[in-house]
Design a protein around this motif. Structure first.
Motif, PDB file in Angstrom:
ATOM      1  N   UNK A 259       0.212  -1.400 -10.183  1.00  0.00           N
ATOM      2  CA  UNK A 259      -0.153  -0.236 -10.979  1.00  0.00           C
ATOM      3  C   UNK A 259       1.101   0.330 -11.632  1.00  0.00           C
ATOM      4  N   UNK A 260       0.899   1.251 -12.585  1.00  0.00           N
ATOM      5  CA  UNK A 260       2.056   1.819 -13.301  1.00  0.00           C
ATOM      6  C   UNK A 260       2.850   2.754 -12.407  1.00  0.00           C
ATOM      7  N   UNK A 261       2.171   3.562 -11.615  1.00  0.00           N
ATOM      8  CA  UNK A 261       2.839   4.530 -10.741  1.00  0.00           C
ATOM      9  C   UNK A 261       3.215   3.823  -9.433  1.00  0.00           C
ATOM     10  N   UNK A 262       4.323   3.114  -9.473  1.00  0.00           N
ATOM     11  CA  UNK A 262       4.728   2.242  -8.361  1.00  0.00           C
ATOM     12  C   UNK A 262       5.986   2.794  -7.717  1.00  0.00           C
ATOM     13  N   UNK A 263       6.064   2.799  -6.392  1.00  0.00           N
ATOM     14  CA  UNK A 263       7.304   3.220  -5.735  1.00  0.00           C
ATOM     15  C   UNK A 263       8.494   2.379  -6.207  1.00  0.00           C
ATOM     16  N   UNK A 264       9.654   2.996  -6.311  1.00  0.00           N
ATOM     17  CA  UNK A 264      10.854   2.293  -6.723  1.00  0.00           C
ATOM     18  C   UNK A 264      11.127   1.122  -5.772  1.00  0.00           C
ATOM     19  N   UNK A 265      11.371  -0.077  -6.360  1.00  0.00           N
ATOM     20  CA  UNK A 265      11.705  -1.249  -5.548  1.00  0.00           C
ATOM     21  C   UNK A 265      10.524  -1.853  -4.819  1.00  0.00           C
ATOM     22  N   UNK A 266       9.286  -1.518  -5.238  1.00  0.00           N
ATOM     23  CA  UNK A 266       8.122  -1.998  -4.490  1.00  0.00           C
ATOM     24  C   UNK A 266       8.003  -3.519  -4.531  1.00  0.00           C
ATOM     25  N   UNK A 267       8.326  -4.168  -5.685  1.00  0.00           N
ATOM     26  CA  UNK A 267       8.207  -5.615  -5.759  1.00  0.00           C
ATOM     27  C   UNK A 267       9.294  -6.297  -4.937  1.00  0.00           C
ATOM     28  N   UNK A 268      10.510  -5.720  -4.909  1.00  0.00           N
ATOM     29  CA  UNK A 268      11.544  -6.241  -4.018  1.00  0.00           C
ATOM     30  C   UNK A 268      11.084  -6.119  -2.564  1.00  0.00           C
ATOM     31  N   UNK A 269      10.449  -4.976  -2.286  1.00  0.00           N
ATOM     32  CA  UNK A 269       9.911  -4.729  -0.953  1.00  0.00           C
ATOM     33  C   UNK A 269       8.893  -5.810  -0.582  1.00  0.00           C
ATOM     34  N   UNK A 270       7.990  -6.140  -1.536  1.00  0.00           N
ATOM     35  CA  UNK A 270       6.971  -7.151  -1.267  1.00  0.00           C
ATOM     36  C   UNK A 270       7.611  -8.519  -1.006  1.00  0.00           C
ATOM     37  N   UNK A 271       8.555  -8.917  -1.865  1.00  0.00           N
ATOM     38  CA  UNK A 271       9.193 -10.228  -1.704  1.00  0.00           C
ATOM     39  C   UNK A 271       9.981 -10.308  -0.396  1.00  0.00           C
ATOM     40  N   UNK A 272      10.741  -9.294  -0.111  1.00  0.00           N
ATOM     41  CA  UNK A 272      11.581  -9.324   1.085  1.00  0.00           C
ATOM     42  C   UNK A 272      10.728  -9.462   2.349  1.00  0.00           C
ATOM     43  N   UNK A 273       9.647  -8.673   2.436  1.00  0.00           N
ATOM     44  CA  UNK A 273       8.801  -8.741   3.637  1.00  0.00           C
ATOM     45  C   UNK A 273       8.021 -10.053   3.682  1.00  0.00           C
ATOM     46  N   UNK A 274       7.623 -10.574   2.518  1.00  0.00           N
ATOM     47  CA  UNK A 274       6.910 -11.851   2.507  1.00  0.00           C
ATOM     48  C   UNK A 274       7.829 -12.990   2.956  1.00  0.00           C
ATOM     49  N   UNK A 275       9.104 -12.923   2.561  1.00  0.00           N
ATOM     50  CA  UNK A 275      10.049 -13.949   3.000  1.00  0.00           C
ATOM     51  C   UNK A 275      10.307 -13.855   4.503  1.00  0.00           C
TER      52      UNK A 275
ATOM     53  N   UNK B 235       0.841  -1.206   0.000  1.00  0.00           N
ATOM     54  CA  UNK B 235       0.000   0.000   0.000  1.00  0.00           C
ATOM     55  C   UNK B 235       0.869   1.246   0.000  1.00  0.00           C
ATOM     56  N   UNK B 236       0.338   2.289  -0.609  1.00  0.00           N
ATOM     57  CA  UNK B 236       0.933   3.606  -0.481  1.00  0.00           C
ATOM     58  C   UNK B 236      -0.202   4.595  -0.281  1.00  0.00           C
ATOM     59  N   UNK B 237      -0.102   5.323   0.797  1.00  0.00           N
ATOM     60  CA  UNK B 237      -1.157   6.258   1.188  1.00  0.00           C
ATOM     61  C   UNK B 237      -2.496   5.537   1.304  1.00  0.00           C
ATOM     62  N   UNK B 238      -2.440   4.310   1.793  1.00  0.00           N
ATOM     63  CA  UNK B 238      -3.638   3.518   2.054  1.00  0.00           C
ATOM     64  C   UNK B 238      -4.195   2.775   0.869  1.00  0.00           C
ATOM     65  N   UNK B 239      -3.693   3.050  -0.338  1.00  0.00           N
ATOM     66  CA  UNK B 239      -4.200   2.390  -1.533  1.00  0.00           C
ATOM     67  C   UNK B 239      -3.297   1.218  -1.925  1.00  0.00           C
ATOM     68  N   UNK B 240      -3.922   0.153  -2.425  1.00  0.00           N
ATOM     69  CA  UNK B 240      -3.157  -1.007  -2.884  1.00  0.00           C
ATOM     70  C   UNK B 240      -2.537  -0.672  -4.239  1.00  0.00           C
ATOM     71  N   UNK B 241      -1.195  -0.791  -4.305  1.00  0.00           N
ATOM     72  CA  UNK B 241      -0.492  -0.504  -5.560  1.00  0.00           C
ATOM     73  C   UNK B 241       0.144  -1.771  -6.145  1.00  0.00           C
ATOM     74  N   UNK B 242       0.210  -2.844  -5.359  1.00  0.00           N
ATOM     75  CA  UNK B 242       0.753  -4.120  -5.852  1.00  0.00           C
ATOM     76  C   UNK B 242       0.206  -5.235  -4.983  1.00  0.00           C
ATOM     77  N   UNK B 243       0.052  -6.407  -5.591  1.00  0.00           N
ATOM     78  CA  UNK B 243      -0.414  -7.548  -4.794  1.00  0.00           C
ATOM     79  C   UNK B 243       0.088  -8.857  -5.407  1.00  0.00           C
ATOM     80  N   UNK B 244       0.059  -9.900  -4.626  1.00  0.00           N
ATOM     81  CA  UNK B 244       0.390 -11.259  -5.079  1.00  0.00           C
ATOM     82  C   UNK B 244      -0.346 -12.231  -4.183  1.00  0.00           C
ATOM     83  N   UNK B 245      -0.996 -13.237  -4.802  1.00  0.00           N
ATOM     84  CA  UNK B 245      -1.653 -14.250  -3.970  1.00  0.00           C
ATOM     85  C   UNK B 245      -0.595 -15.229  -3.450  1.00  0.00           C
ATOM     86  N   UNK B 246      -0.765 -15.701  -2.224  1.00  0.00           N
ATOM     87  CA  UNK B 246       0.261 -16.481  -1.526  1.00  0.00           C
ATOM     88  C   UNK B 246      -0.070 -17.966  -1.615  1.00  0.00           C
ATOM     89  N   UNK B 247       0.886 -18.718  -2.153  1.00  0.00           N
ATOM     90  CA  UNK B 247       0.815 -20.175  -2.111  1.00  0.00           C
ATOM     91  C   UNK B 247       1.566 -20.655  -0.874  1.00  0.00           C
TER      92      UNK B 247
END
Length: 855
Positions: A747-763, A719-731
């Protein structure tokens, strides 16, 4: 599923029928060979052959046995030299074991890639050699053999003392010598051009391992010694033959071997004998025919029996001493190939019964039977023995497939065959052979574990070809044995102690009726394959320790369960391809049964089986299925116990995670119970991602945005400013063995490194929850080695991996996953050989890139 739905339906149908066409061609060729053989020995009487056979001395047999041992010893050096040629030297005992087992099978039954190739694969793969290198070993060994054939045949042509007479045709001495000298000169120039170091030999679009001059000379020497010893073993069995006859005899032998290989008749039955008889008209034909029969026993059957004995005893681990040390080097591999040898031995046992039933009984033994058994019982035993022999031919492939039912039936039939052999003519020799086969089967009982019924497990084109050639040989032997008999209708009804021809006719008729019944049941006795497809609800996932098992919940795949429901696999039919997604799920011991079942269904539907993204655990079964393997890529798995953002080598990941956090990224997990409340927002993100990428939904190997599918899982979001900007379903597997994600959208307007951020925190979340690994998925074409001797697909795949970034970021994808410091594991695709593989890959790509609807 119908072929008419494809614009290429008719072509595909003909492609699917090719094995049957090839099998028919082999059977027709075998019929011509037997006709030629019958013409060649039209004046020979079976009594003369029997006398010549009995006249073979113990000394001749001993010399032939020693020369046979020398030939098989030389064969082991084919593999030794091939291993050195490709730069992978292994201990001699490993190469010797691979060579002995593979050549023993291919000599007896042909289909070298399916029989001998399978044995080589199991042994070499257990030593850490990959499939491409094993193919190179087989190719190099084949080149060695053919080089030896040409060189030694050329020498024989050059020193041949006279012209060559072949059934009225005369090839002059000058023509023979000119041909031989020309071949030798060409070979000498070719070998001299190789140089001191090995390389690659290119002919048009094909490339082959090119040995150095020294290696080429060694290969030629080994092949020459092998072929010289093998042909001398046959020459030693011919009465009155000496060293002076060797050049002429070897030339005939070389021609017979070439004809055998080109004919593709299993084991060269009849082809080898026909060429030898035609090329050696000056030798007493009854004596030569008897020598050929004895040679079949010594050079073909004895090594097969020896290999089967060693493998069966190894399965019980009852060998001690040096043999045990040698055989333990291959570990469980030997137990894996023992069923193949025992299937071959049972086939031989069936042939023993059938050939015995086609030959006259020994009258002194029949006279002894008269005191114990009535004539009707003897007559019935003769027919029963022939029917048992036919059944053993048909059931032997079931042993190769490790079927429990095939084992039980074969063991019972072999014992029954031994009893019938005694009851029909006191044939105690064949009874002892059959009881020996039964004992070997019993020793190998643990190898036959599949509980599948025998339905549709027999009757492949290769099997029917072998059975057809074997039965044609049996009928030919019978008519040859009784050619002096005046065939009349009353022969069918003649019952007497010495009415051998009548018994042969009745047994042949019974065999024909049994074979017709089998063929009718085989081709018309099964339900429509479409009616057998399993489309029930997805199985439970508790048995899975692989996250990719969650793909079954997409609803676009079919499920096949094992008989007890403990294991299952998911697959989809597209065009003529039956495509399996990943490894089967559940107890590994049930995987072979599942895959064989699907293979049999695909065969009945004229389809092709393709295994997609399988691991090394499935590779041995794929080899048993006769499928071709290619390495597809490597899968990245992060050990979560050691994962930490502040660890060494995590600098770039730490930077991306902190940068995203500074830009307002917040990690959150939406529990499955709250998924519906966020569905609209998640759907908007998904639509924005598809529009931005210009993509449509995919299928089969990935999920799609389907509320029913996604509603099974927790969802990781940024989330950024409360809005979902990226997601992944968890197996997440129930045993916490593996964690992964499937659908990733942003979304297109995504914070830099947001997907790395998602993976790192999910791990990090997964580690705290006790999960042992995180699966980052596949890096296609990664890890494929493009060596100078690599096959075309490997070099093309490596080139695409390195330079195909414009089409797909193969190398960039691996580099992205590499920063998480994963462990890489190879993944493979297994499919049919030839053009069928390419067609299956097209079906696979079409299936993946299609917006799949639920079944």
């Amino acid at each position: 599923m119908t072929m008419e739905k494809s614009p290429y339906g008719q072509t595909l149908w003909h492609m699917a029928r090719r094995p049957a066409v090839r099998a028919t061609a082999v059977i027709v060729l075998a019929a011509f060979v037997f006709a030629a053989l019958h013409h060649l020995i039209a004046d020979v009487k079976v009594h003369d052959v029997t006398q010549a056979f009995d006249a073979v001395t113990g000394r001749q047999i001993a010399v032939a046995a020693v020369l046979t041992a020398a030939s098989y010893t030389m064969l082991t050096f084919y593999d030794v030299l091939a291993l050195r040629l490709i730069g992978l030297p292994l201990p001699y005992r490993t190469a010797a074991l691979a060579s002995f087992t593979s050549y023993t099978l291919s000599h007896n039954f042909g289909f070298a890639l399916l029989t001998g190739g399978s044995a080589r694969y199991r042994i070499y793969s257990s030593s850490g050699i990959g499939a491409p290198d094993i193919v190179r070993i087989i190719a190099a060994a084949g080149v060695t053999f053919w080089a030896g054939i040409f060189i030694v045949a050329a020498i024989a042509l050059s020193v041949h003392p006279s012209g060559l007479h072949v059934e009225g045709w005369l090839i002059s001495e000058s023509a023979l010598r000119g041909t031989g000298i020309t071949i030798l000169a060409v070979c000498a120039l070719l070998v001299a051009s190789f140089g001191r170091k090995p390389g690659t030999l290119r002919i048009w679009k094909w490339s082959f391992p090119r040995p150095s001059t020294a290696q080429a000379c060694a290969m030629i020497a080994v092949a020459s010694l092998d072929l010289a010893a093998a042909s001398a073993a046959l020459l030693a069995l011919v009465p009155g033959a000496g060293l002076g006859d060797f050049p002429s005899f070897f030339l005939a032998y070389a021609l017979a071997i070439i004809a055998t290989l080109l004919s593709h008749v299993p084991g060269g039955l009849g082809v080898f004998e026909t060429v030898i008889l035609a090329a050696m008209p000056g030798i007493d034909q009854p004596a030569l025919l008897a020598a050929l029969v004895m040679y079949r026993i010594i050079y073909y059957l004895v090594p097969l029996a020896l290999a089967s004995v060693l493998l069966a005893f190894h399965a019980r681990r009852s060998i001690s001493g040096p043999i045990a040390v040698t055989m333990e080097a291959a570990g469980g591999v030997l137990r894996g190939i023992a069923p193949t040898f025992l299937g071959a031995l049972v086939f031989v046992g069936g042939m023993v019964l059938l050939v015995s039933g086609s030959l006259p009984a020994l009258h002194d033994r029949l006279s002894g039977l008269r005191a114990f058994l009535p004539l009707p019982f003897v007559e019935a035993s003769h027919i029963a023995a022939s029917l048992v022999g036919t059944a053993l031919l048909l059931l032997a492939p079931g042993l190769y497939r490790r079927l429990d039912a095939a084992f039980l039936l074969c063991r019972a039939l072999v014992i029954a065959g031994a009893v019938f052999s005694l009851a029909k003519g006191l044939d105690y020799e064949e009874a002892l052979v059959l009881m020996g086969i039964a004992a070997l089967l019993q020793l190998s009982r643990p190898a036959f574990y599949r509980k599948t019924a025998l339905t549709a497990t027999i009757g492949s084109p290769q099997t029917l070809t072998a059975v057809g050639v074997a039965l044609a040989l049996v009928v030919w032997i019978g008519f040859f044995a009784y050619k002096h008999v005046d065939y009349q209708n009353q022969l069918w009804w003649q019952f007497a102690w010495h009415a051998d021809a009548s018994r042969f006719l009745r047994a042949s008729f019974a065999i024909a009726i049994a074979l017709v019944i089998f063929l009718v049941l085989r081709f018309f006795g099964h339900a429509n394959p479409a009616d057998e497809i399993v489309t029930d609800a997805p199985p439970t996932l508790e048995a899975s320790n692989r996250a990719e098992a969650m793909l079954v919940l997409t609803g676009d795949k079919q499920v096949l369960r094992s008989q007890d429901g403990g294991a299952w696999l998911m697959y989809r039919i597209h065009g003529q391809s039956w495509i399996v997604m990943g490894d089967p799920i559940g107890p590994e011991r049930e995987w072979p049964d599942l895959l064989w079942t699907l293979r049999e269904r695909a065969d009945r539907a004229q389809g092709r089986l393709l295994l997609y993204q399988i691991s090394l655990r499935t590779v041995p079964v794929a080899i048993d299925l006769g499928l071709r393997l290619i390495k597809y890529g490597e899968e990245a798995r992060v050990p979560l116990a050691s994962f930490a953002l502040d660890g060494p080598g995590m600098k770039s990941l730490r930077y991306a995670e902190r940068r995203a956090a500074r830009d307002g990224a917040v990690f959150e997990i939406i529990p499955v119970a709250d998924f519906a409340a966020h569905l609209t927002e998640l759907h908007a993100v998904s639509d924005a991602w598809l529009k931005q990428k210009g993509n449509t939904e995919k299928g089969f190997s990935v999920g799609r945005f389907d509320p029913t599918y996604l509603g099974h899982f927790d969802t990781a979001v940024v989330r950024r400013e409360g809005k979902i900007v990226a997601f992944a379903n968890i197996w997440a597997t129930d045993d916490r063995e593996e964690l992964s994600v499937d659908l990733m959208r942003h979304v297109e307007d995504l914070p830099y490194g947001a997907m790395d951020f998602l993976f790192a925190h999910l791990m990090e979340w997964g580690r705290t929850q006790g999960f042992r690994g995180f699966n980052l998925g596949l890096a296609p074409l990664s890890g494929i080695e493009a060596r100078r001797l690599a096959p075309f697909w490997a070099r093309a795949g490596r080139l695409l991996y390195r330079h195909g970034g414009a089409l797909y970021g193969f190398e960039g994808l691996r580099a992205y996953k590499e920063k998480f410091q994963p462990v890489w594991e190879a993944r493979y695709i297994a499919g049919p050989d030839g053009i069928g593989f390419a067609r299956s890959l097209v079906d696979l790509l079409t299936l993946i890139n299609t917006d799949s609807a639920k079944l």
